[in-house]
Write an enzyme that holds these catalytic residues in place. Structure first.
Site, PDB file in Angstrom:
ATOM      1  CB  CYS A   1      14.826 -15.564  33.761  1.00  0.00           C
ATOM      2  SG  CYS A   1      15.562 -16.559  35.063  1.00  0.00           S
TER       3      CYS A   1
ATOM      4  CD  GLU B   1      27.956 -14.057  39.464  1.00  0.00           C
ATOM      5  OE1 GLU B   1      27.894 -15.302  39.449  1.00  0.00           O
ATOM      6  OE2 GLU B   1      26.979 -13.317  39.239  1.00  0.00           O
TER       7      GLU B   1
END
Length: 445
Positions: free
Chosen positions: A399, A324
């Protein structure tokens, strides 16, 4: 679920437009248009004098009077708002939100129709993007996510803006102007119950970021965040000065696998629909079927939601590596993985120089991959790096259907095909949609 700012009203920066190339402005001109099909981005398509017009507040099949909001005589396309409906779609309804409409709040795209038909519009968009950009014929449908009330009262995190006079509101579409609001119908009831939306904030406050956690606790943070210097107090007090944004606790339930709590910054990324996190984790685990002893790579791992549940599945003989880019999310995620020695979460700028070495250092092989990139998608380099390691399956949580379709075409070039693809309405009344694609090597189930 990564610490990007997806779905929080902070879109990518727009490139400055060449006003001279647009010619004479057509803003304010009214056009009578026949609306064609829906397009990605919360509008429908019409045509005028051979030029495409993207029309908000309309529905397919309608005839409308639209007022141009952007574009000129030299523009390739125009943007417009439907300000008068001459022939209405059977799916049109009066908007339950008094702040939705031309020139008003830009947060929702489809308040003038039902949540059911909103999912139909999103289904058309996903199908078109997959077919056009990846050559994939998808016959699925966008599915509802548990936890909203017919498309309302679902959003648990929202950043409100403030007018120069201190009224709290939301921004107009494609604008920095603020529309004061007394309620927002897509937010959970706890936000309205605070009374915040009727208040006037103090001078210097430009907005308020609000988060409601799984227990219904509300955290409101004035913007901009003011970090005061350390006063030489205790270590805990000094830490509070350095980072005044508190954590909240979010709970994810997966049937048959129990509940897990996750600490996440009140301003960090978390799925804003209360049913989304559990739905997505369940889908990924059910489709990938991680086995004891397997090695798993979790890219854009955020605070370690997928990482933790995958670690449970592969057991102490397995290994899960989360990567991340956001430092606060990594810090929180490392705490969330306490008690899971087979899991680790590290900071890495995925797609930038050197990020591959983190994989080499953390995993001897890669059996499974989960990636949940920002709206721009993973891109050719990341997809190439993943597929080169020959995992048996990949779960791609997306998304943006256009970015997903593009990346699926890159994966196909590397010999990976789609074995499953589902789409979820995690953002009702808006044009946003979440897709989960499962890929495996062509010829393998």
């Amino acid at each position: 679920m990564s610490a990007r700012q997806r779905g929080r009203g902070r879109g990518d920066r727009r490139r400055p437009r060449n006003r001279a190339a647009q010619g004479d402005s057509l803003v304010g001109q009214r056009l009578t248009l026949d609306i064609e099909d829906v397009a990605q981005g919360g509008h429908c398509v019409a045509r005028h004098d051979g030029r495409v017009v993207f029309v908000r507040h309309s529905l397919p099949g309608e005839r409308v009077v639209a007022e141009v909001t952007d574009g000129g005589t030299g523009s390739r396309f125009l943007r417009a708002d439907a300000v008068e409906i001459l022939t209405a779609s059977p799916e049109r309804r009066p908007s339950p939100c008094v702040y939705a409409g031309p020139g008003l709040c830009g947060g929702c795209d489809w308040q003038h129709t039902s949540a059911r038909f909103g999912r139909e519009l999103k289904t058309r968009v996903v199908r078109e993007q997959l077919q056009r950009l990846a050559g994939i014929e998808w016959d699925g449908e966008v599915e509802a996510v548990p936890g909203d009330e017919e498309g309302q009262r679902w959003r648990t995190r929202v950043e409100f803006a403030a007018t120069p006079r201190g009224r709290i509101g939301l921004r107009r579409h494609r604008s920095h102007d603020v529309v004061p609001v007394d309620d927002c119908l897509i937010t959970v009831p706890e936000i309205a119950a605070t009374g915040l939306l009727g208040e006037v904030v103090e001078t210097g406050v430009t907005g308020v970021d609000v988060a409601v956690d799984s227990a219904g606790e509300v955290v409101a943070i004035d913007l901009p965040i003011r970090r005061s210097s350390s006063g030489g107090g205790s270590a805990a007090e000094d830490a509070a000065h350095r980072d005044p944004v508190p954590n909240v606790t979010e709970t994810v339930h997966v049937a048959g696998r129990g509940d897990r709590d996750f600490a996440v910054s009140a301003r960090g990324f978390w799925q804003v629909h209360p049913g989304a996190a559990s739905t997505f984790v369940t889908e990924v685990l059910d489709r990938l079927r991680p086995q004891p002893g397997e090695r798993v790579l979790d890219l854009y791992s955020g605070v370690g939601v997928f990482t933790a549940f995958l670690a449970d599945a592969v057991g102490t003989d397995g290994r899960v590596l989360g990567l991340e880019g956001d430092a606060r999310a990594v810090q929180d995620g490392q705490g969330n993985l306490a008690g899971l020695p087979q899991a680790s979460l590290q900071r890495a700028d995925i797609g930038r120089d050197g990020w591959q070495s983190a994989i080499d250092d953390g995993l001897d092989t890669v059996d499974l991959v989960v990636l949940d990139p920002p709206r721009t998608g993973a891109g050719r380099e990341v997809i190439g790096e993943i597929t080169a390691r020959q995992p048996r399956a990949i779960a791609y949580v997306a998304c943006d259907p256009a970015a997903l379709a593009r990346d699926l075409s890159y994966a196909a070039d590397a010999g990976y095909g789609v074995t499953s693809l589902r789409a979820f309405d995690a953002f009702p009344m808006t044009h946003h949609v979440e897709c989960i694609a499962i890929l495996s090597r062509v010829g393998e189930s």
